[in-house]
Design a protein around this motif. Sequence first.
Motif: not given
Length: 459
Positions: A38-39, A42-43
Motif C-alpha cells: 500500500r505504501s 501511494i508512491v
Amino acid sequence: MTAHDIDADLSGSEPEDEFEIRRDPWIKRVLPRTMFGRSLLIVVMPLILLQAIATWIFYDRHWAAISWRLSTGVAGDVAFMVEALEHAGPDAAAARLLTRGGALTDIHFALAHGKHLRPPAPPSGTLLEGQLTQAMQGRVNLPWRIKGLNSQDGPRIEVQLARGVLTAEVPWNRLYSYTTYIFIMWMVGSSLVLLAVATLFLRNQVKSLRRLAAAADSFGKGHRVPFFKVEGAVEIRRAAVAFMTMRDRIQRQIRQRTQMLAGVSHDLRTPLTRMKLALEILGDDPAVDELKSDVAEMEHMVLGYLDFARGEGSETPVETDLALLLEEVAVAMRREGTELSLAAPSEYLLPVRPNALKRSLVNLIGNARRHGSHVWLTAAPDEDGIDLLVDDDGPGIAPADRDRVFRAFVRLDASRNPSTGGVGLGLTIARDVARGHGGDVLLETSPQGGLRARLHLPR
C-alpha cells in the motif's frame, strides 16, 4: 496466558468469542493488503498519474506540433519542386533541377515521363498520414498520393504532372522527431530510479514493522521473545517500546501468579492430606465414608481450580512430535477405561508446550467420555497448522450453548457431582491452552452423532 486473556481478567468480563465478519468492498479486495504494497502504491499512483499527464501534454502539444511543422515543411518542398518543374525547360534542365533539389532538401526526387498516377490506397488513419495529407492538400493542387508509410526508408509521395509522375522519397528524419524516444526514455528511466529509491526506503521502514508483528505473533503463541533492536519511524519505535513494556509486564504478572499459586497449592493440599489421614484412622463407618467422599470431592475441586489458575505456567515450548504425544494421551485414557480410537499422521513436528497440550486434550477427551460411550481422536493437518478433533457419540450440545460452556465454572448440568462434569473448568482450560498456542477450541456437531471439539494449532 495471552495478553487477550489478561485484558479480559482485568476488565472482569468475558472475552468476545465471536466477531462480526463484514465482507470488504471490491476496491479493498483489489488493493494490496500489506503495508509495503500500500505504501508503494501511494508512491507509484501519483507517479503514474504525473507521467500520464506529461505524456498527454507532450503528445498533444509538443509531438503533434513538431510533426505538423515537419509535415508542412516536406509538403512545401514537394510543392516548390512541382512548381519549378512546371516552368522548367527541356528534360536536361528538369534533371538538373531534380538533382539540385534533392541535394538541398534531403528528399530524393525522380520524374517518370509518360506515367500516370494510380488511384490512392485507403488511408491507414495514423497521425503522421493525417498531418502529411492535410499539408499536401493545402500546398499541392495536382493529383497526388502517399504510399510506403510502413517502409523502413520512409514514405513516398507521388504527384501527377503533365510530363509524368513526380516521385519524392522522403527520409524519416524529415518527418519524425527522435525527441519522442528521448522523452519516453527519460520518463521511464526517472520513474524506475524513483521507484527503486522508494522501494529501498519503504522496505527498511516496513522491515521494522514486520519484526514487531512477528514478535507480537510469537509472544501471542507463548514463545519466548528476546529483546530486538528498536528502529524505524518514530511511530514504529513507540509501538515497539510499548510492546516490550507490555511483554515485561505480562511476564512479571505470570511469574507472580505462578509463585502465588505454588504457595496456595501447598497451603490447600496440606490440610486436605491431614484430613484424609485422620479419616483413615477413624476406620469404616457410614459417616466417615461420607466425609471421605466430601474430602475427595473437595480435593478434586481444588485441583481443578489450580489447573485453571495455573494456566501454562512457565513451561517452555519445545519441538514436539504430535503423533507421539497423541499416542501417549490415548494410552493414558485407555488405561482409565476410555473406549478411544486414534487416527494421526506418522509424524508431525510442531513447537508446543507438551504438558499443557496434554492437559487440554485430556480435558476434551474426559468431557467426551462422560457423555458418550466411544471417543474418536483425530489429527488433521492443513495449510495453517493442524486440527485435533475429539468426537463422541453422546447427546451433544445445542448450538446456542456451545459458547457458554467455555466460561469458567459454567456447567450445563446444574448439579455439582464430579462424576457428571466436575466443576465446569475442563473446556475453559482446554481453550486457554489452545489460545496460549495461538489457536482456539471450537465445538461442532460430530459426524458420529455427538459433539466434536476442534482444537486448532497454527504453525
